[in-house]
Enzyme design. Structure first.
Site, PDB file in Angstrom:
ATOM      1  N   HIS A 119       0.843  -1.206   0.000  1.00  0.00           N
ATOM      2  CA  HIS A 119       0.000   0.000   0.000  1.00  0.00           C
ATOM      3  C   HIS A 119       0.867   1.241   0.000  1.00  0.00           C
ATOM      4  O   HIS A 119       2.087   1.161   0.130  1.00  0.00           O
ATOM      5  CB  HIS A 119      -1.003  -0.024   1.156  1.00  0.00           C
ATOM      6  CG  HIS A 119      -0.398   0.106   2.526  1.00  0.00           C
ATOM      7  ND1 HIS A 119       0.409  -0.859   3.080  1.00  0.00           N
ATOM      8  CD2 HIS A 119      -0.486   1.083   3.462  1.00  0.00           C
ATOM      9  CE1 HIS A 119       0.782  -0.483   4.295  1.00  0.00           C
ATOM     10  NE2 HIS A 119       0.262   0.701   4.555  1.00  0.00           N
ATOM     11  N   HIS A 160       1.446   3.959   1.894  1.00  0.00           N
ATOM     12  CA  HIS A 160       1.984   4.753   3.003  1.00  0.00           C
ATOM     13  C   HIS A 160       3.517   4.865   2.923  1.00  0.00           C
ATOM     14  O   HIS A 160       4.201   3.926   2.503  1.00  0.00           O
ATOM     15  CB  HIS A 160       1.561   4.159   4.350  1.00  0.00           C
ATOM     16  CG  HIS A 160       0.114   4.423   4.662  1.00  0.00           C
ATOM     17  ND1 HIS A 160      -0.611   3.670   5.556  1.00  0.00           N
ATOM     18  CD2 HIS A 160      -0.735   5.369   4.182  1.00  0.00           C
ATOM     19  CE1 HIS A 160      -1.852   4.147   5.614  1.00  0.00           C
ATOM     20  NE2 HIS A 160      -1.950   5.163   4.793  1.00  0.00           N
ATOM     21  N   ASP A 212       5.946   4.773   4.997  1.00  0.00           N
ATOM     22  CA  ASP A 212       6.836   3.801   5.665  1.00  0.00           C
ATOM     23  C   ASP A 212       6.885   2.475   4.911  1.00  0.00           C
ATOM     24  O   ASP A 212       7.592   1.551   5.314  1.00  0.00           O
ATOM     25  CB  ASP A 212       6.433   3.597   7.143  1.00  0.00           C
ATOM     26  CG  ASP A 212       5.023   3.063   7.326  1.00  0.00           C
ATOM     27  OD1 ASP A 212       4.103   3.548   6.631  1.00  0.00           O
ATOM     28  OD2 ASP A 212       4.834   2.149   8.156  1.00  0.00           O
ATOM     29  N   HIS A 213       6.153   2.377   3.791  1.00  0.00           N
ATOM     30  CA  HIS A 213       6.166   1.160   2.972  1.00  0.00           C
ATOM     31  C   HIS A 213       6.758   1.392   1.579  1.00  0.00           C
ATOM     32  O   HIS A 213       7.139   0.443   0.910  1.00  0.00           O
ATOM     33  CB  HIS A 213       4.743   0.582   2.855  1.00  0.00           C
ATOM     34  CG  HIS A 213       4.191   0.196   4.191  1.00  0.00           C
ATOM     35  ND1 HIS A 213       4.053  -1.108   4.600  1.00  0.00           N
ATOM     36  CD2 HIS A 213       3.798   0.950   5.245  1.00  0.00           C
ATOM     37  CE1 HIS A 213       3.586  -1.135   5.841  1.00  0.00           C
ATOM     38  NE2 HIS A 213       3.432   0.101   6.252  1.00  0.00           N
ATOM     39  N   HIS A 219      -7.424  -0.772   5.556  1.00  0.00           N
ATOM     40  CA  HIS A 219      -6.384   0.142   6.078  1.00  0.00           C
ATOM     41  C   HIS A 219      -6.195   1.273   5.065  1.00  0.00           C
ATOM     42  O   HIS A 219      -6.247   2.445   5.405  1.00  0.00           O
ATOM     43  CB  HIS A 219      -5.098  -0.646   6.298  1.00  0.00           C
ATOM     44  CG  HIS A 219      -3.933   0.188   6.753  1.00  0.00           C
ATOM     45  ND1 HIS A 219      -3.885   0.783   7.994  1.00  0.00           N
ATOM     46  CD2 HIS A 219      -2.758   0.516   6.128  1.00  0.00           C
ATOM     47  CE1 HIS A 219      -2.736   1.454   8.108  1.00  0.00           C
ATOM     48  NE2 HIS A 219      -2.037   1.300   6.999  1.00  0.00           N
ATOM     49  N   ASP A 277      -0.041  -3.740   6.331  1.00  0.00           N
ATOM     50  CA  ASP A 277      -0.672  -3.228   7.559  1.00  0.00           C
ATOM     51  C   ASP A 277      -2.115  -3.698   7.692  1.00  0.00           C
ATOM     52  O   ASP A 277      -2.945  -3.007   8.297  1.00  0.00           O
ATOM     53  CB  ASP A 277      -0.640  -1.695   7.574  1.00  0.00           C
ATOM     54  CG  ASP A 277       0.754  -1.137   7.822  1.00  0.00           C
ATOM     55  OD1 ASP A 277       1.664  -1.927   8.125  1.00  0.00           O
ATOM     56  OD2 ASP A 277       0.921   0.090   7.703  1.00  0.00           O
ATOM     57  N   HIS A 297       4.771  -4.471  10.886  1.00  0.00           N
ATOM     58  CA  HIS A 297       5.149  -3.757  12.112  1.00  0.00           C
ATOM     59  C   HIS A 297       5.272  -4.712  13.296  1.00  0.00           C
ATOM     60  O   HIS A 297       4.517  -5.692  13.395  1.00  0.00           O
ATOM     61  CB  HIS A 297       4.106  -2.681  12.479  1.00  0.00           C
ATOM     62  CG  HIS A 297       4.075  -1.515  11.549  1.00  0.00           C
ATOM     63  ND1 HIS A 297       4.834  -0.381  11.738  1.00  0.00           N
ATOM     64  CD2 HIS A 297       3.366  -1.309  10.408  1.00  0.00           C
ATOM     65  CE1 HIS A 297       4.593   0.482  10.753  1.00  0.00           C
ATOM     66  NE2 HIS A 297       3.707  -0.061   9.927  1.00  0.00           N
TER      67      HIS A 297
END
Ligand code: ZN
Ligand code: FE
Length: 260
Positions: A52, A54, A56-57, A108, A130, A168
């Site tokens: 996805h 975001h 942090d990905h 999410h 996530d 995570h």
């Protein structure tokens, strides 16, 4: 075949799936830990998978692609760094000689996908970003509770020996909440002690086993009478609402959002 979890930021794992001298990385939020690991283990990057959009990905995707030339696969309905091959439900990839199935798991984010390797040596492997965490699930940012529940149901239906590679390390805080929901769940107590010991040794709690998650993760247990009862009591759900799967899931997610 080996699964290597590279810690990044405060609590992310960038998963490196190694097969002989090759590797696939999933959700590289940062390029440097991946480049270091490739050098350290003498690996060639075969592909970059994204679940996805975001930061942090995807933060390391462009640099990794430039540095290695590895092709990027990502969710068809999300905005991720170009160039990438869009993938969606029912798509099948072959990576390092393994079949990889794409699953749509919205909730999410609106276009979140997961990657499932059904015939991985020893047992199947799931990279779920996530969506599913050990003992918990992602926050519902873009989708609806109904979508998130359907996504979790689809993941819960995979073989119980599936190794779940979550993005995570949220396990211990998730389990604290799970214990508030199901204080009498003995499998949860046993699993919590196991994860506490892993963390005390500085080890990841992941990959999780899907079969264990079915026993301990309240977000996969919203139809269990104990979970329904606890949620109904906490949220003050009416007699009819407490048997409505989506309402129970939504109230459970809200309870977790507010949980201190
Ligand atoms: Zn996310
Ligand atoms: Fe994340």
């Amino acid at each position: 075949m080996k699964l290597i979890s590279l810690p990044a930021f405060t609590d992310n794992y960038l998963w490196l799936w190694q097969q002989d001298a090759n590797a696939v990385v999933i959700d590289p939020g940062d390029a440097q830990p991946v480049l270091d690991a490739l050098t350290h283990h003498g690996l060639t990057l075969a592909a970059i998978l994204v679940t996805h959009h975001h930061a942090d990905h995807i933060g390391g995707v462009a640099r990794l692609h430039q540095a290695t030339g590895a092709p990027v696969f990502g969710p068809a309905r999300e905005d991720i760094p170009q160039p990438f091959t869009p993938v969606m439900e029912a798509d099948q990839l072959t990576l390092m000689g393994h079949k990889v199935q794409v699953l749509d798991v919205p909730g999410h984010t609106a276009g979140h996908v997961a990657y499932f390797v059904p015939y991985a040596p020893q047992s199947p492997v799931l990279f779920c970003g996530d969506t599913l965490f050990s003992g918990g699930c992602g926050r519902v940012f873009e989708g609806t509770p109904a979508q998130m529940l359907a996504s979790l149901d689809a993941l819960a239906a995979l073989p119980s020996n599936t190794r779940v590679c979550c993005a995570h390390e949220y396990t211990l805080s998730n389990l604290r909440f799970a214990a508030a929901v199901e204080p009498h769940n003995t499998a949860l107590q046993t699993y919590t002690a196991h994860c506490q010991s892993l963390r005390a040794q500085g080890l990841p709690t992941l990959p999780a086993q899907l079969g264990t998650e079915l026993q301990i993760n309240p977000f996969l247990r919203t139809r269990h009478p104990d979970v329904q009862h606890a949620v109904a009591h906490h949220a003050g759900l009416s007699q009819t609402t407490r048997t409505d799967d989506v309402a129970v899931f939504a109230a459970l997610r809200q309870w977790k959002n507010d949980f201190k």
